[in-house]
Design a protein around this motif. Structure first.
Motif, mmCIF file in Angstrom:
data_model
loop_
_atom_site.group_PDB
_atom_site.id
_atom_site.type_symbol
_atom_site.label_atom_id
_atom_site.label_comp_id
_atom_site.label_asym_id
_atom_site.label_seq_id
_atom_site.Cartn_x
_atom_site.Cartn_y
_atom_site.Cartn_z
ATOM 1 N N GLN A 59 0.758 -1.213 -0.129
ATOM 2 C CA GLN A 59 -0.060 0.406 0.113
ATOM 3 C C GLN A 59 1.042 1.241 0.123
ATOM 4 O O GLN A 59 0.362 2.397 -0.151
ATOM 5 C CB GLN A 59 -0.929 -0.164 1.269
ATOM 6 C CG GLN A 59 -1.706 -1.196 1.495
ATOM 7 C CD GLN A 59 -2.813 -1.422 0.444
ATOM 8 O OE1 GLN A 59 -3.302 -0.210 -0.134
ATOM 9 N NE2 GLN A 59 -3.179 -2.410 0.180
ATOM 10 N N GLY A 60 2.051 1.112 0.318
ATOM 11 C CA GLY A 60 3.092 2.318 0.263
ATOM 12 C C GLY A 60 2.557 3.311 1.508
ATOM 13 O O GLY A 60 2.762 4.569 1.177
ATOM 14 N N ALA A 61 2.144 2.554 2.522
ATOM 15 C CA ALA A 61 1.816 3.771 3.491
ATOM 16 C C ALA A 61 3.016 3.643 4.717
ATOM 17 O O ALA A 61 4.232 3.579 4.007
ATOM 18 C CB ALA A 61 0.588 3.077 4.094
ATOM 19 N N SER A 62 2.789 3.779 5.922
ATOM 20 C CA SER A 62 3.933 3.815 6.848
ATOM 21 C C SER A 62 3.618 3.240 8.032
ATOM 22 O O SER A 62 2.388 2.681 8.338
ATOM 23 C CB SER A 62 4.325 5.323 7.088
ATOM 24 O OG SER A 62 3.425 5.836 7.981
ATOM 25 N N HIS A 63 4.499 3.375 9.050
ATOM 26 C CA HIS A 63 4.296 2.779 10.433
ATOM 27 C C HIS A 63 3.251 3.590 11.298
ATOM 28 O O HIS A 63 2.631 2.988 12.057
ATOM 29 C CB HIS A 63 5.535 3.029 11.221
ATOM 30 C CG HIS A 63 6.826 2.286 10.688
ATOM 31 N ND1 HIS A 63 7.454 3.003 9.644
ATOM 32 C CD2 HIS A 63 7.343 0.958 10.871
ATOM 33 C CE1 HIS A 63 8.446 1.850 9.138
ATOM 34 N NE2 HIS A 63 8.468 0.915 9.795
ATOM 35 N N ARG A 64 2.828 4.787 10.657
ATOM 36 C CA ARG A 64 1.725 5.409 11.204
ATOM 37 C C ARG A 64 0.484 4.481 11.026
ATOM 38 O O ARG A 64 -0.579 4.448 12.150
ATOM 39 C CB ARG A 64 1.648 6.791 10.841
ATOM 40 C CG ARG A 64 2.909 7.946 11.280
ATOM 41 C CD ARG A 64 2.446 9.129 10.665
ATOM 42 N NE ARG A 64 1.556 9.788 10.942
ATOM 43 C CZ ARG A 64 1.229 10.444 11.949
ATOM 44 N NH1 ARG A 64 2.312 10.765 12.646
ATOM 45 N NH2 ARG A 64 0.217 11.002 12.380
ATOM 46 N N GLU A 65 0.183 4.302 9.887
ATOM 47 C CA GLU A 65 -1.084 3.571 9.599
ATOM 48 C C GLU A 65 -1.097 2.261 10.116
ATOM 49 O O GLU A 65 -2.202 1.783 10.766
ATOM 50 C CB GLU A 65 -1.319 3.642 8.030
ATOM 51 C CG GLU A 65 -1.476 4.887 7.259
ATOM 52 C CD GLU A 65 -0.103 5.679 7.190
ATOM 53 O OE1 GLU A 65 1.028 5.345 7.454
ATOM 54 O OE2 GLU A 65 -0.392 6.700 6.639
ATOM 55 N N ALA A 66 0.096 1.501 10.176
ATOM 56 C CA ALA A 66 0.183 0.244 10.386
ATOM 57 C C ALA A 66 -0.202 0.190 12.023
ATOM 58 O O ALA A 66 -0.752 -0.604 12.797
ATOM 59 C CB ALA A 66 1.413 -0.412 10.564
ATOM 60 N N ALA A 67 0.289 1.324 12.757
ATOM 61 C CA ALA A 67 0.083 1.548 14.038
ATOM 62 C C ALA A 67 -1.237 1.661 14.544
ATOM 63 O O ALA A 67 -1.675 1.355 15.629
ATOM 64 C CB ALA A 67 0.873 2.632 14.813
ATOM 65 N N VAL A 68 -2.263 2.353 13.547
ATOM 66 C CA VAL A 68 -3.492 2.502 13.915
ATOM 67 C C VAL A 68 -4.340 1.082 13.770
ATOM 68 O O VAL A 68 -5.015 0.817 14.607
ATOM 69 C CB VAL A 68 -4.233 3.463 12.867
ATOM 70 C CG1 VAL A 68 -5.577 3.202 12.715
ATOM 71 C CG2 VAL A 68 -3.517 4.771 13.156
ATOM 72 N N VAL A 69 -3.595 0.190 12.684
ATOM 73 C CA VAL A 69 -4.245 -1.210 12.819
ATOM 74 C C VAL A 69 -3.738 -1.885 14.250
ATOM 75 O O VAL A 69 -4.821 -2.501 14.627
ATOM 76 C CB VAL A 69 -3.683 -1.916 11.456
ATOM 77 C CG1 VAL A 69 -4.302 -3.282 11.601
ATOM 78 C CG2 VAL A 69 -4.363 -0.936 10.154
#
Lengths: 378, 354
Positions: A86-96
């Motif tokens: 998805q080309g996102a980051s640790h910020r988004e993964a942290a929300v998951v």
């Protein structure tokens, strides 16, 4: 989910200036992602239903995993788009991770989509095929190391490895050997499931024959990749602990506001109120600390190891405290198998040991913040 | 900057203030010595702006901003601390003025102040929150007597103030008769924001002192103190990040409830860190710089020696709302927990137990 922030290749810590303030808020995209994960989990992973099924294979639900990993795309958040992610980051993964913590969902997200994925991202081109499979949610991988391994710890010695989280159902094992990082088929190992304190992150003893697997990185790159994987795991575990603690406080407030004894809601007694207010303060701190750690990883900040250690010390304690208060303030109900509070307590207590105990992280802080231990006499 | 033009400001956004301060400082302009007039700036000014008449705003705000007139706060009484609304100082109407009699306590700057913000009881027959009125009191009135109140540190940072038939013209009443509680809420909200709300760098504030001693004095280190220091260092860093997150929320126009907790955490940290420092110092921690009664113009929680810091920090969980009351506020207003049953709300003040 198309956040342009770089997910990999952090800039080296060459800038002597103080690091920039981390972005501690949630973006609109991050809130959208949260809503998607939360509604999926509300439909498919209601904590109230978990006690009844958690003893069967740790409550593993392959369809739920496919929905989270592939349909929402959560498994590929850390992976660049050109590698199938998805080309996102640790910020988004942290929300998951926050949402999975709120549901104590028995899914291999932290172990495979964060730790193994981050490791492979830093391993180089030989890992790209496997990375694409992990990003698509088609396969899962775990590091062949005990869950208690902290950033900075060496890999386990050759031979059977105990307490490898999510190993029994993993497809691939990542092994750090003196000459490099290897990816081995998990089916080639003898895997013995263990009866664990935390029923929602099932561990196994894994005996992988020596020499098994394909090399994906040389010794130096492999060691650095291993370290990155563990650091990302520790940082994002803090977000899982935050979500877990929030659920515990919400349930406790709800219960004590409606449960009557002595002709009043028990939540009107100051002795209980103050305990919940204290938890709220700890959780407000946990949110700031967990966000700071995730943001530091996402931006490649040289502050990431220190902020991760700070977040781990604080969030580990907060999660355990919240779960313990949740059990106590639910009274007899909190001691039953039927109520899910025990699953949160067990996860919180296991998470405290996972990826380094608070004491281990304090050692890191002593080193990074220049607060050295006393020199022992003799 | 953000006050109205002519009343100490320029009708400009508050965000411009730091830039203006920096420019004035760079040009060598004298400031208004903000630490000396903290109560005026932080509490009296916003309350007068919100509730004052045009005449009151024009009379009081300018000399407040310039530092010509120092203000103090006559709220707490020996019998009314956390339960401020129970206060007993009486104001009796007499023509176009009021005669005020009573005793106030924990009044900082009263010995320097020209004016005071004062809450007094104007209707003892009304329930306690409804019988109060807010006044602006001239501290040079002959009925005002200020006595130093020596505290735990040996200093007299605060005063007791005795009011004996003080004449306050009705023109110096702020807000309507009986509305004193509502007006006082505006003052108290500003007080809590001003304690524990400041921006800190990493390892700023009280932890800086303990960490510096730890680094400079390796012979004092013990394993037990090391663990406690690291715990507190983490707590201080988490508190800093929490404050930073709150500021980012405010800047984004979405303030969160985290502000309610800042003072609670600040008080606990100051107490625990200064306690640790006293122990770390060993034999030196047995000493105290000086017990002489002093009347400091400024209060620096991180000032003087470790013993002073330890003792002064005890006040942080009492002044501006005790930690126990603030925990109730978090529980009821943030978490929405049910209120404690109360027996004092609808009873005439004169019939309450005291």
């Amino acid at each position: 989910m198309t956040d342009p922030k770089p997910a990999t290749d952090p800039k080296p810590a060459t800038d002597p200036k103080p690091v920039a303030d981390p972005d501690l808020l949630y973006s609109r995209d991050e809130e959208d992602l949260r809503s998607a994960v939360r509604s999926l989990l509300a439909d498919r992973a209601d904590p109230a239903a978990l006690p009844a099924r958690v003893e069967q294979a740790g409550g593993h639900d392959p369809e739920l995993w496919r929905a989270l990993a592939a349909s929402i795309g959560a498994a590929g958040l850390l992976v660049p788009e050109k590698l199938g992610g998805q080309g996102a980051s640790h910020r988004e993964a942290a929300v998951v991770c926050e949402e999975l913590g709120r549901a104590v969902a028995p899914l291999p997200y932290l172990t495979s989509s964060v730790i193994a994925t981050e490791t492979l991202l830093a391993a180089g081109p030989a890992a790209e095929g496997l990375l694409a499979e992990l990003a698509a949610g088609e396969r899962t991988a775990v590091l062949l190391t005990p869950l208690s391994t902290a950033p900075g710890d060496p890999p386990p010695p050759p031979g059977p490895v105990t307490a490898v989280a999510d190993a029994a159902l993993a497809d691939v094992l990542l092994v750090l050997r003196p000459d490099g990082l290897y990816a081995a088929e998990a089916a080639d190992a003898v895997r013995t499931p263990l009866t664990a304190l935390d029923l929602t992150r099932p561990p196994a003893t894994v005996d992988l024959p020596e020499g098994t697997g394909a090399k994906v990185a040389d010794a130096e790159t492999g060691r650095a990749a291993w370290e990155r994987g563990l650091l990302a795991g520790a940082a994002l575990l803090a977000s899982e602990q935050l979500g877990l603690a929030e659920w515990c406080l919400e349930q406790t407030v709800r219960h004590t506001a409606t449960r009557h004894q002595f002709n009043r809601p028990i939540g009107s007694f100051q002795a209980l109120k103050h305990r919940m207010a204290e938890l709220w303060l700890e959780i407000a701190g946990a949110r700031a600390a967990a966000r700071a750690a995730a943001d530091a990883l996402a931006t490649g900040s040289p502050d990431a190891p220190l902020l991760t250690a700070v977040a781990q010390v604080h969030c580990s304690r907060t999660a355990v405290h919240a779960a313990e208060e949740c059990v106590q303030l639910h009274g007899g109900l909190g001691m039953t198998w039927e109520h899910p509070a025990h699953l949160y307590l067990k996860r919180a207590k296991a998470d405290q040991t996972a990826l380094g105990s608070p004491g281990r992280h304090k050692d890191t802080i002593a080193r990074l913040a220049d607060l050295p231990a006393p020199v022992s006499p003799g | 900057m953000h006050y109205p033009a002519g009343l100490g400001g320029l009708d400009a956004p508050r965000a411009l203030q730091p830039a203006v301060d920096a420019e004035l400082a760079a040009a060598g302009a004298p400031d208004n010595d903000p630490r000396r007039i903290g109560i005026g700036l932080g509490m009296a000014a916003p309350t007068i702006l919100a509730y004052g008449t045009e005449e009151q705003k024009h009379r009081f705000l300018r000399p407040l901003w310039t530092g010509e007139e120092v203000w103090c706060q006559l709220f707490s009484e020996p019998g009314a601390g956390s339960d401020l609304a129970a206060l007993a100082t009486r104001a009796v109407a007499d023509g176009d003025s009021w005669a005020v009699t009573g005793q106030k306590v924990w009044t900082s700057s009263a010995h320097l102040a020209r004016w005071a913000i004062l809450v007094a009881r104007t209707d003892p027959d009304a329930p306690k929150h409804r019988g109060l009125t807010y006044f602006l009191c001239d501290m040079t009135d002959p009925g005002v007597e200020v006595r130093p109140l020596r505290q735990i540190t040996g200093e007299a940072e605060f005063n007791e103030v005795f009011l004996d038939g003080v004449r306050i013209p009705d023109a110096h009443r702020l807000g309507a008769v009986g509305e004193g509680w509502r007006v006082a809420q505006a003052t108290l909200m500003n007080e809590r924001v001003s304690i524990g709300g400041g921006r800190q760098p990493r390892e700023g504030g009280m932890i800086a002192k303990a960490a510096a001693t730890w680094r400079e004095r390796p012979e004092l280190r013990t394993a037990e103190l090391h663990q406690r220091l690291l715990d507190l260092w983490v707590d201080a860093e988490v508190a800093r990040l929490t404050g930073e997150r709150l500021r980012q929320q405010l800047a984004a126009g979405a303030p969160g409830p985290e502000g309610s907790g800042a003072k609670l955490v600040f008080a606990r940290l100051n107490q625990q860190i200064s306690a640790l420092e006293t122990e770390l110092l060993g034999d030196e921690g047995l000493l105290y710089e000086d017990w002489t009664l002093r009347r400091p113009e400024y209060v620096d929680f991180t000032g003087r020696d470790a013993g002073y810091r330890y003792l002064r920090a005890k006040g942080n969980s009492i002044e501006g709302g005790t930690s126990e009351v603030l925990l109730n506020i978090v529980a009821e207003r943030v978490l929405g927990l049910p209120a404690e049953p109360r027996t004092d709300k609808d009873v005439p003040w004169k019939d309450l137990a005291r």
